[in-house]
Structures are given as structure tokens and as C-alpha cells.
Design an enzyme around this catalytic site. Structure first.
Site, mmCIF file in Angstrom:
data_model
loop_
_atom_site.group_PDB
_atom_site.id
_atom_site.type_symbol
_atom_site.label_atom_id
_atom_site.label_comp_id
_atom_site.label_asym_id
_atom_site.label_seq_id
_atom_site.Cartn_x
_atom_site.Cartn_y
_atom_site.Cartn_z
ATOM 1 N N GLU A 320 0.853 -1.194 0.000
ATOM 2 C CA GLU A 320 0.000 0.000 0.000
ATOM 3 C C GLU A 320 0.890 1.245 0.000
ATOM 4 O O GLU A 320 0.597 2.237 0.667
ATOM 5 C CB GLU A 320 -0.921 0.042 1.215
ATOM 6 C CG GLU A 320 -1.824 -1.172 1.344
ATOM 7 C CD GLU A 320 -2.873 -1.006 2.421
ATOM 8 O OE1 GLU A 320 -4.058 -0.964 2.098
ATOM 9 O OE2 GLU A 320 -2.481 -0.893 3.608
ATOM 10 N N CYS A 404 -11.074 1.763 6.074
ATOM 11 C CA CYS A 404 -10.483 3.024 6.558
ATOM 12 C C CYS A 404 -10.903 4.226 5.730
ATOM 13 O O CYS A 404 -10.974 5.352 6.239
ATOM 14 C CB CYS A 404 -8.960 2.909 6.560
ATOM 15 S SG CYS A 404 -8.295 2.199 5.033
HETATM 16 O O1 FUB Z 1 -3.836 0.064 8.672
HETATM 17 C C1 FUB Z 1 -4.841 1.037 8.859
HETATM 18 C C2 FUB Z 1 -5.295 1.530 7.535
HETATM 19 O O2 FUB Z 1 -5.824 0.445 6.780
HETATM 20 C C3 FUB Z 1 -4.207 2.096 6.660
HETATM 21 O O3 FUB Z 1 -3.997 3.451 6.815
HETATM 22 C C4 FUB Z 1 -4.682 1.757 5.307
HETATM 23 O O4 FUB Z 1 -3.663 1.819 4.338
HETATM 24 C C5 FUB Z 1 -5.265 0.386 5.486
HETATM 25 O O5 FUB Z 1 -4.284 -0.577 5.454
HETATM 26 ZN ZN ZN Z 2 -8.059 3.943 3.468
#
Ligand code: FUB
Ligand code: ZN
Length: 619
Positions: A320, A404
Site C-alpha cells: 500500500e 479506513c
Molecule cells: O492500517 C490502517 C489503515 O488500513 C491504513 O492506513 C490503510 O492503508 C489500510 O491498510
Molecule cells: Zn483507506
């Protein structure tokens, strides 16, 4: 009616509107509670956040998923945990969104829901102040053993929500839960105690907010201490992201070097953004941190070598996060919606630190393109990943297992007014052109303004002084703008542009109107030649908006759309298309017929499913 609501907000927000200037900030944003957005582009969207999107988050939290049950179970000690280990953060972000939204869209039923959740959250807090439903329900003996398990990340969102709800309603139960958790954390991890590197940043910026809220210096110093933990080999994870030797993957966690030595971005995009926010916040309040050079260099690295034309960041699905410099594939772009929210949060802080409008250019690019694409026009479907090309199989969803993004968009949009004005003792800065009525302090002066605009569709904005003001007025000239005109009460004026702001004299009378008009032609842009994915391609922009071709407008394969130097690109107002857009029609030199149509990128995937492309063939 709206006016009445607005006046009530002004009363509630009185303290927010009278902030003292921070010595190490060039300016400070004007709190959204003092700025009532009244804008043909944004107001319907903010209203949809209040009436549709937040209710979606509430339904998901209470009914469709176990998020609120986790708190109920944690309070009684019965039942298990459902969902992901950091799902508590979604509840907190929804509460933060509700708090912001209540300021402009009072809603007693929604407030009652929030109060109900807050009671459940408070009941789930352990006696020692710890709160995290995952560990409470799966084994408190394992808490604080894995730095990637987001305990401090959830705590940060709890603290932000508690502050927001206290400011919006005056109620402090949630804030007190947050303070108890903050104190619990500080009692365990500190100079005399254990090291800790929060695997997902967020707590740092929240501690600074808590310092601002309570006036207690210990929270600011603690944010500084947490930042100082990075880069010394303290990181540890059992189940998180590992390197090839099966150890904590330090670059992924922004932990390879001390933060003041950071020079290039690495790892997870959202975590990086939140870290940089925390660094800005601490550097603005504590002298001699040495963070400034790191922040400036990181900004260059992110925006010059690792950002898409949409303002999106983060390429790699597996982390990510960021990949190699200039590695910016279009179909495979990750560009998480949260990362675009993070870009806005970071860039607004960089602007406060420096008074340079270039940070708002980036904020604007991210918000109007990559971030806004994250939500559909009806406000009830979301993109997590925001690619710049699609074969027709990428669609927004009602929710995600890892959810999120929806509440992050909500909290950002519900507090959009934060990004319009900033002020210091001598000047008022206009950063974004969004219609509004506002009343706030500039230095010691009470100032009241009305801004009207058709931005982003048209380049003109009028600012009416409803009160006098003896301060300079600095109007951001967007980086995309090549020519603009200024007038005061209809008379053309000239102004020097410094740090991206046109600077006007400092003596305004009630009734004065300042007008700024940016030429907004359709522009064809190319990528840095080192971006392989965009070789032989061009993108189209108009004003702050990036355009894309969608199959539904272009039944022939969009891959066959070809721009040439002689293609005419006409901006066409379409009041009934996609909730009103200015489309761009391409006409080839050899035929008077429209050969293709482009729409703003943020609006794609709101009609028939099909292919999409931002970067078009160029010959
Ligand atoms: O890990 C918490 C949140 O979920 C992160 O900011 C996003 O990238 C997703 O992985
Ligand atoms: Zn997000």
C-alpha cells in the site's frame, strides 16, 4: 434558516476563531467552524456527507458489521471480537466526522447515536485507561507485544474524535476516555520505561492536538519523544510486515533512520503522510527538532518523483505504498483514498509552516481529483484504490472489509472549511476558492467576509468585505494558472506575486469587493519522461481538474483516442451531466464532429461500467 444555523456555529466556535498565533508558523488555518461553506460545487457534497455518507458509516458500524458490538462485548467481557484488529479506528473516525458535521448540519438523532456509542466506548475502557477491543476480547495479556497491531493508531483516532466531539457539543466523555488512554500509554512507554515505535503513525499528531486542547505540555513533548523513537532499531512485529530476514521491515514502517535524517519516501503511503503531519506539528511548536530539512526534501521526493497527475500517491498493492521513483503505472496504481486525505493534511501543515502556496497547489490537486474520486456522486459508494486507467472492472463498493477510507473522506469533507483561509497577525491568506460566509479573527481584528465563485468550473471569485480589515490580503494564484486579473470594486489593480500569493494592500472597508479571475483554458500536460507508463501519452487538465475518457461517452475503444497538436479541445458546460460538469470535447482537425469526450476524473464510474483512461495516446 441557514443564517441562523451559521450564527449558532459562530457562537460555539468562538474559541476556535480566536486562536493565538503559533510563533513558528507563518500562518494558521482558520477553523472550519468559522467558515460556512455556501458553494454550488461543494455544498451539495457536504450535505450528502451529512445526510447519506455518515449514515452509511453508522449503519455499517451498528448493523452490517460488528464494530460497535466489539465495544459492547469488551464492556461486558462476553462474546468475541469480529473484524480486523484496528476496526475501532473506524468507529472513532465516524465519530470525528459526526462531530464536524454537527457543526454545520445539526442533527439531534445523529448526536444521540454518537452519545450512545460514546457511552459504549467509555464502558469498554479498562481501569488502567487501556482501550482496544481487539486485545480486550482476544487476550489482554498479549497487548503491547506487537508494534504493528495499531494500538496507538486507534488511540490517536480516539483522541482526535474526543477533541472534535468536545468542540462540537461541549461534551467531554469521549475526550476523557482519550486522555486516560494517552496517560496510560505515556506511563508505559517513555524515557524511563519501554521503547515503542508505533507501526502506524497517527498518535503523534493526535498528541499535539491534545496538547492544544488541554494546554498540557506533556502531550506535545510525548509526540516529540515518539518521533525520536524511530530509526534506532527498536521496531518489532510478530505478524506485521517483515523484511527478507524475517525482521520488522524498517523502511515500510518509516523506521530505517531517525526522522530528521529522512530524505526519501519509503513504505506505506498513509503511514508516511501521518508521520509527516506529526513532524510538522512538533516542529512548529518545539524549536530545534531539525525536522525542517527532512520535511522539505521529502515533499520534493513525493511530489516530483512519486505522485500521479491526480495527486494520488502509493503504487504498490503489496505494501500500500511507494515504489521506485517514477514508477507510476496507471491501471495498477494504488492511490488509496486515505493517502490522498493524508496528502491534504500534510500539505496544509507545510503551508502553515512556510506560507508558500505551492503546498495548496498539491492539496488542491489531491482533493479535487484523487480524493474526490474516492466517493460516488450519491455519497454511498467508495473507492479504496484509485487507478488512472481501468479495463472496466474497477467499481466503487458499498463498504470494505478494511474500511479506513469512507470515514476518512467523511471527516475530511465535513471539515473542508479548514482549508479556505489562513491568517497571521498581519495578513489574511486565501488558499482555496470555495464559496462561503466567514467570520473570524485576523490578528486582533474581527473580520467578516463572503466569497462567491463558480470554481472549479469558472475562474472568477469575488470576495466581499462585510467588515473592514486593516491587514494585507494574499490571494493564492494556483500553480496551474498562467494568467489572471485582479480588481477592487470593479477597478483593475496590479499585485506582486510572492510565494504563490498575489498580495494586496492592507486597508479594507466594509462593502469592498476584491475580484480575482484566473484564465482556465483546457491544457494538455505530459509526464516526466522517466515515467515509462506515460510515454507517448498526454493528460488533459482544466483549472484544478484532471480529465479522463470513459467508455460510456466514447463507445469506440478509448485506447484509440489520440491527441495531436491540432486536436481542438472545447470546454462544454453540461448542467445535467454527472451533477453538473464542464466536459471537454475533442474535435479532430479533419472533421467538425466531436471525436471524443472527456469528463472530470473524480466523476468517473458513476454511469455505465466501462473502460477509463487519464493518459491518452499522443501523436
Ligand atoms: O492500517 C490502517 C489503515 O488500513 C491504513 O492506513 C490503510 O492503508 C489500510 O491498510
Ligand atoms: Zn483507506
Amino acid at each position: 434558516m441557514k443564517k441562523l444555523v451559521f450564527s449558532a456555529c459562530l457562537l460555539l466556535a468562538a474559541s476556535a476563531c480566536k486562536k493565538e498565533q503559533k510563533p513558528d508558523l507563518v500562518n494558521q488555518h482558520v477553523d472550519f467552524a468559522c467558515v460556512h461553506v455556501a458553494d454550488s460545487f461543494w455544498s451539495p457534497r457536504l450535505e450528502r456527507v451529512a445526510r447519506v455518507t455518515i449514515p452509511v458509516c453508522i449503519d455499517q458500524t451498528e448493523v452490517q458489521t460488528g464494530r460497535i458490538h466489539n465495544f459492547e462485548n469488551a464492556a461486558t467481557g462476553e462474546g468475541g471480537h469480529s473484524g480486523i484488529f484496528f476496526d475501532d479506528s473506524d468507529v472513532y473516525k465516524a465519530l470525528e466526522s459526526i462531530a464536524y458535521s454537527l457543526t454545520n448540519y445539526p442533527d439531534p438523532a445523529m448526536e444521540a447515536t454518537a452519545d450512545d456509542w460514546i457511552a459504549k466506548i467509555a464502558a469498554a475502557q479498562q481501569k488502567d485507561g487501556y482501550i482496544n477491543t481487539y486485545y480486550t476480547l482476544t487476550g489482554l495479556d498479549r497487548r503491547w507485544t506487537d508494534m504493528d497491531k495499531h494500538e496507538m493508531y486507534c488511540a490517536g483516532h480516539l483522541i482526535e474524535a474526543g477533541i472534535a466531539y468536545n468542540k462540537a457539543t461541549g461534551k467531554r466523555t469521549l475526550l476523557d476516555v482519550g486522555i486516560r488512554m494517552a496517560d496510560h500509554i505515556m506511563s508505559l512507554f517513555n524515557e524511563q520505561g519501554r521503547h515503542w515505535v508505533p507501526g502506524h503513525e497517527e498518535i503523534e499528531l493526535a498528541m499535539v492536538k491534545l496538547y492544544e486542547q488541554t494546554g498540557e505540555r506533556k502531550y506535545l513533548d510525548y509526540a516529540h519523544w515518539l518521533l525520536s523513537q524511530r530509526g534506532h532499531g527498536y521496531g518489532y512485529t510478530e505478524n506485521g510486515i517483515k523484511d527478507s530476514l524475517n525482521r520488522w521491515n524498517a523502511p515500510y514502517y518509516q523506521d530505517a533512520v531517525p526522522v530528521c535524517d529522512l530524505r526519501s519516501i519509503s513504505g506505506h503511503a498513509v503511514r508516511s503522510m501521518y508521520l509527516y503531519c506529526g513532524m510538522c506539528d512538533v516542529a512548529a511548536r518545539i524549536a530545534g527538532t531539525g525536522y525542517e530539512e527532512a520535511l522539505d526534501t521529502l515533499w520534493e521526493d513525493v511530489t516530483k518523483r512519486n505522485m500521479y497527475v491526480t495527486g494520488g500517491i502509493g503504487v504498490a498493492y503489496c505494501t500500500e505504498g511507494f515504489a521506485n521513483d517514477y514508477e507510476l503505472p496507471n491501471k495498477e496504481a494504488y492511490c488509496e483514498t486515505c493517502a490522498s486525505v493524508g496528502m491534504a493534511l500534510w500539505n496544509s501543515r507545510m503551508a502553515e509552516r512556510t506560507g508558500d502556496a505551492k503546498y495548496y497547489d498539491i492539496l488542491e490537486r489531491s482533493v479535487y481529483n484523487a480524493m474526490l474520486a474516492g466517493i460516488n456522486l450519491d455519497g454511498n459508494l467508495f473507492f479504496y484504490v484509485n487507478p488512472l486507467a481501468s479495463d472496466g472492472n474497477h467499481h466503487r463498493k458499498a463498504w470494505y472489509g478494511c474500511a479506513c477510507c469512507p470515514s476518512n473522506i467523511c471527516r475530511f469533507m465535513a471539515s473542508l472549511g479548514n482549508y479556505i483561509y489562513a491568517a497571521n497577525d498581519t495578513a489574511l491568506y486565501v488558499n482555496l476558492y470555495i464559496g462561503n460566509e466567514a467570520a473570524f479573527k485576523v490578528g486582533k481584528e474581527d473580520v467578516s467576509l463572503a466569497m462567491t465563485t463558480r470554481y472549479p468550473w469558472a475562474g472568477r471569485t469575488d470576495i466581499l468585505f462585510r467588515s473592514g480589515m486593516k491587514k494585507r490580503l494574499l490571494l493564492r494564484v494556483p500553480g496551474w494558472c498562467r494568467h489572471f486579473t485582479l480588481s477592487v470594486n470593479g477597478e483593475p489593480v496590479e499585485a506582486a506575486v510572492r510565494n504563490g500569493y498575489a498580495s494586496l494592500r492592507g486597508c479594507w472597508r466594509e462593502g469592498d469587493t476584491v475580484s480575482i479571475e484566473f484564465d482556465m483554458p483546457v491544457e494538455v500536460v505530459s509526464a516526466d519522461p522517466r515515467v515509462k507508463a506515460d510515454e507517448g501519452r498526454r493528460a488533459v487538465q482544466r483549472g484544478p481538474l484532471v480529465y479522463c475518457a470513459e467508455q460510456t461517452d466514447n463507445p469506440a475503444d478509448i485506447e484509440s483516442i489520440t491527441l495531436t497538436d491540432s486536436t481542438r479541445l472545447n470546454a462544454v458546460c453540461e448542467p445535467d451531466l454527472l451533477g453538473e460538469v464542464v466536459a471537454v470535447d475533442g474535435v479532430s482537425p479533419s472533421s467538425p464532429d466531436v471525436s471524443f469526450r472527456l469528463i472530470p476524473y473524480y466523476a468517473w464510474d458513476n454511469r455505465a461500467a466501462g473502460k477509463m483512461a487519464v493518459w491518452l495516446k499522443y501523436e
